[in-house]
Design a protein around this motif. Structure first.
Motif, short mmCIF file in Angstrom:
data_model
loop_
_atom_site.label_atom_id
_atom_site.label_comp_id
_atom_site.label_asym_id
_atom_site.label_seq_id
_atom_site.Cartn_x
_atom_site.Cartn_y
_atom_site.Cartn_z
N LEU A 73 0.81 -1.22 0.00
CA LEU A 73 0.00 0.00 0.00
C LEU A 73 0.83 1.27 0.00
O LEU A 73 0.46 2.26 -0.60
CB LEU A 73 -0.95 -0.02 1.20
CG LEU A 73 -2.18 -0.91 1.05
CD1 LEU A 73 -2.96 -0.95 2.35
CD2 LEU A 73 -3.07 -0.42 -0.09
N LYS A 74 1.99 1.23 0.67
CA LYS A 74 2.79 2.45 0.69
C LYS A 74 3.29 2.80 -0.72
O LYS A 74 3.41 3.98 -1.06
CB LYS A 74 3.95 2.33 1.67
CG LYS A 74 5.00 1.28 1.36
CD LYS A 74 5.96 1.12 2.54
CE LYS A 74 7.07 0.14 2.24
NZ LYS A 74 7.96 -0.06 3.42
N GLY A 75 3.55 1.80 -1.55
CA GLY A 75 3.93 2.07 -2.93
C GLY A 75 2.77 2.59 -3.75
O GLY A 75 2.91 3.55 -4.52
N PHE A 100 10.21 2.99 -3.81
CA PHE A 100 11.04 1.79 -3.85
C PHE A 100 12.37 2.03 -3.14
O PHE A 100 12.83 1.20 -2.35
CB PHE A 100 11.28 1.36 -5.30
CG PHE A 100 11.91 0.00 -5.42
CD1 PHE A 100 11.14 -1.14 -5.39
CD2 PHE A 100 13.28 -0.13 -5.56
CE1 PHE A 100 11.71 -2.40 -5.49
CE2 PHE A 100 13.88 -1.39 -5.66
CZ PHE A 100 13.09 -2.53 -5.63
N LEU A 101 12.98 3.19 -3.40
CA LEU A 101 14.24 3.51 -2.74
C LEU A 101 14.05 3.62 -1.23
O LEU A 101 14.91 3.21 -0.45
CB LEU A 101 14.80 4.83 -3.30
CG LEU A 101 15.29 4.80 -4.74
CD1 LEU A 101 15.71 6.20 -5.18
CD2 LEU A 101 16.46 3.83 -4.90
N TYR A 120 7.34 -3.02 -4.88
CA TYR A 120 7.36 -3.11 -6.34
C TYR A 120 5.95 -3.39 -6.85
O TYR A 120 5.46 -2.74 -7.78
CB TYR A 120 8.33 -4.22 -6.74
CG TYR A 120 8.61 -4.40 -8.20
CD1 TYR A 120 9.80 -3.94 -8.76
CD2 TYR A 120 7.73 -5.08 -9.04
CE1 TYR A 120 10.10 -4.15 -10.11
CE2 TYR A 120 8.00 -5.29 -10.37
CZ TYR A 120 9.19 -4.83 -10.91
OH TYR A 120 9.48 -5.04 -12.24
N LEU A 121 5.28 -4.36 -6.23
CA LEU A 121 3.91 -4.70 -6.63
C LEU A 121 2.96 -3.55 -6.34
O LEU A 121 2.08 -3.24 -7.15
CB LEU A 121 3.45 -5.97 -5.91
CG LEU A 121 2.01 -6.41 -6.16
CD1 LEU A 121 1.73 -6.59 -7.64
CD2 LEU A 121 1.72 -7.70 -5.39
N GLY A 122 3.14 -2.89 -5.19
CA GLY A 122 2.29 -1.76 -4.86
C GLY A 122 2.43 -0.63 -5.85
O GLY A 122 1.43 0.01 -6.24
N LEU A 179 14.47 -0.14 -14.36
CA LEU A 179 15.39 0.35 -13.33
C LEU A 179 15.09 -0.30 -11.98
O LEU A 179 16.00 -0.77 -11.28
CB LEU A 179 15.28 1.87 -13.21
CG LEU A 179 16.07 2.53 -12.07
CD1 LEU A 179 17.56 2.24 -12.21
CD2 LEU A 179 15.81 4.03 -12.05
N LEU A 180 13.80 -0.36 -11.61
CA LEU A 180 13.43 -0.98 -10.34
C LEU A 180 13.73 -2.47 -10.34
O LEU A 180 14.10 -3.03 -9.31
CB LEU A 180 11.95 -0.74 -10.04
CG LEU A 180 11.50 0.71 -9.86
CD1 LEU A 180 10.09 0.77 -9.27
CD2 LEU A 180 12.48 1.49 -8.99
#
Length: 207
Positions: A73-75, A100-101, A120-122, A179-180
């Protein structure tokens, strides 16, 4: 992609988007939730990672699920907030990078965070739900066949940039996710070594 991020980061809104994403991404749900519930600190078991897979090794499935949800959720929130408040798609992409960072290099934990799969999924959910579903499907299929969480993430993430490029026709997102994906693979370098040596822990394995 580089041109898109460079343009987005050139103004105050880009910097705010990056900071917003980073601060949200740096919330260590695996640590916060285990402390609130009196659970085992995941840094002291298994791989020492703060993510849901390692929390699962404590034997607490509900806590692992909560950690997974929080890290996802944070992503998603970072992408959606930045897109809505700071300038649309470009700000969303920059916030995704920041989130992500923040997860893998959180300032609160001396820049030693998780490996980034849930975030990543978020981020994918915020950018394109269909691509997120494709990632989840590939992860689940690989996990069912191999019982390796790390291998599942590596395989699924490798295909995401191609899906954005070939299926969605979204080159900026494809570049960002490439990049991720590189960063995610870097964070899994020890897992890759263990996979090659046949020593990687399987899903649900304790200790």
């Amino acid at each position: 992609m580089a041109e898109t991020l460079s343009w987005a980061l050139s103004g105050p809104s880009g910097a705010v988007a990056l900071l917003l994403g980073y601060l949200l991404g740096s919330i260590p749900f695996g640590i916060v939730l285990t402390r609130l519930t009196g659970g085992v600190d995941p840094r002291g078991i298994g791989s020492g990672n703060i993510g849901a897979t390692n929390v699962l090794r404590t034997g607490n499935k509900k806590l692992a699920a909560a950690t997974l949800a929080g890290d996802m959720l944070k992503g998603t929130v970072a992408v959606l907030l930045a897109g809505a408040l700071l300038g649309g798609r470009n700000a969303a992409l920059v916030a995704a990078l920041g989130a992500f960072l923040g997860h893998v290099f959180p300032v609160w934990l001396r820049f030693k965070g998780g490996k980034g799969v849930a975030t990543y999924l978020g981020v994918l959910i915020g950018l394109n739900v269909l691509v997120a579903l494709a990632f989840a499907g590939i992860w689940l299929l690989t996990a069912k066949l191999s019982r390796y969480s790390s291998l599942s993430a590596l395989v699924a993430s490798l295909l995401v940039p191609l899906i954005f490029w070939l299926a969605a026709g979204d080159l900026p997102a494809a570049g960002l996710m490439a990049l991720l994906t590189l960063l995610l693979w870097f964070m899994h370098r020890e897992n890759i070594a263990r996979l090659l040596a046949g020593r990687e822990g399987r899903i649900g394995q304790k200790g």
